[in-house]
Design a protein around this motif. Sequence first.
Motif, PDB file in Angstrom:
ATOM      1  N   CYS A 188      20.177  -4.596 -11.802  1.00 36.64           N
ATOM      2  CA  CYS A 188      19.784  -4.704 -10.397  1.00 36.64           C
ATOM      3  C   CYS A 188      18.272  -4.539 -10.302  1.00 36.64           C
ATOM      4  O   CYS A 188      17.636  -3.988 -11.202  1.00 36.64           O
ATOM      5  CB  CYS A 188      20.435  -3.604  -9.549  1.00 36.64           C
ATOM      6  N   ASN A 223      20.305  -8.382  -5.675  1.00 32.64           N
ATOM      7  CA  ASN A 223      19.563  -7.796  -4.555  1.00 32.64           C
ATOM      8  C   ASN A 223      18.090  -8.203  -4.614  1.00 32.64           C
ATOM      9  O   ASN A 223      17.178  -7.378  -4.584  1.00 32.64           O
ATOM     10  CB  ASN A 223      19.707  -6.271  -4.532  1.00 32.64           C
ATOM     11  N   CYS A 227      24.834  -3.590  -6.735  1.00 33.39           N
ATOM     12  CA  CYS A 227      23.428  -3.381  -6.386  1.00 33.39           C
ATOM     13  C   CYS A 227      23.349  -3.026  -4.907  1.00 33.39           C
ATOM     14  O   CYS A 227      24.035  -3.636  -4.081  1.00 33.39           O
ATOM     15  CB  CYS A 227      22.598  -4.633  -6.636  1.00 33.39           C
ATOM     16  N   LYS A 248      15.777  -0.200  -3.406  1.00 30.10           N
ATOM     17  CA  LYS A 248      16.797  -0.918  -4.159  1.00 30.10           C
ATOM     18  C   LYS A 248      17.197  -0.103  -5.384  1.00 30.10           C
ATOM     19  O   LYS A 248      16.350   0.572  -5.992  1.00 30.10           O
ATOM     20  CB  LYS A 248      16.275  -2.287  -4.597  1.00 30.10           C
ATOM     21  N   THR A 273      20.790  -2.360  -1.501  1.00 26.10           N
ATOM     22  CA  THR A 273      19.485  -2.485  -0.859  1.00 26.10           C
ATOM     23  C   THR A 273      19.537  -1.713   0.450  1.00 26.10           C
ATOM     24  O   THR A 273      20.434  -1.925   1.266  1.00 26.10           O
ATOM     25  CB  THR A 273      19.118  -3.944  -0.582  1.00 26.10           C
TER      26      THR A 273
END
Length: 285
Positions: free
Chosen positions: A196, A277, A220, A235, A222
């Motif tokens: 990620c 992401n 992942c 992130k 965010t």
Amino acid sequence: MRFDERYFDYQTIVDYVILDSNWYNNSNGTTCTSERWSDTTWCWNGRLAELVRRESPFNAAGRSCIAQFVSYASRGGITGRGKRQSGLQSNPISSGDIADYNSCFTNHLHLPDDRNPINVPTLTRFIQNHTMCSTRTDIQDCRTNETTRDLAQRNFGYRLDGLTRPDSPLRNAITYCNRDVFPIVETEPVQSTNECYSGFGRDGDSWFRRQRCAPYENACQTKFIVNGRTTMIMKTCKHRDACMSNFSGNRQNCFSEEAMNNRARVCHFCCTGDLCNNSDNIQDY
């Protein structure tokens, strides 16, 4: 126009297509590329074909109106707008999810004072039954529709999202109600996630790197924090269940009317697949 849509508010349809949709700008760059042909019947019929289904009664009616308009204009006629419709036409009550969507949309829609009111059931019925995504590969207005191609009736909400301009006052209502009433349902197996993007961003500056995820981190995440004019992005790798737990708070913390109006939002988004992401735009999630 005579067909079995007795409760349509046609002013709503015209206002949406002209003021809120991507349709004109997109077709201007593909169908009507030459100024020489910009006001021809061919050009406008091509524009119409980028939005309205061929089998829709609106398509035949639109072509007829285009022919009359071009003919009248070519003879030096002066065209103008007709009298605006006063008030909203009554509508039959929808049922199930459509009624929930219309109610949500109505409650979250805030229009400028100089705009005509929008008849929400008319708009959603028009999008659902009469519009299409352009087949041209260079037009991206319906890309979100592809993610929901198997959701049948729910599809229209994401087609509406794809067709609507980013700066339209309808945008917040569409985004909120799609996620609240018609959340995207996964129709394919969850992709494995080994990497990620990880790091921090603030107001356009970002420090993200590729991160190898631990074996138990299968998604992942965010996170956006909006505080007035400041937007921070974080992130990281995350366990999917933990990420989805954070995501469940978006209805109140990210997309509620209070959060939107106060520009005090905390939004979590989850995805699966390596480096999924990658966007720093909240509208992409």
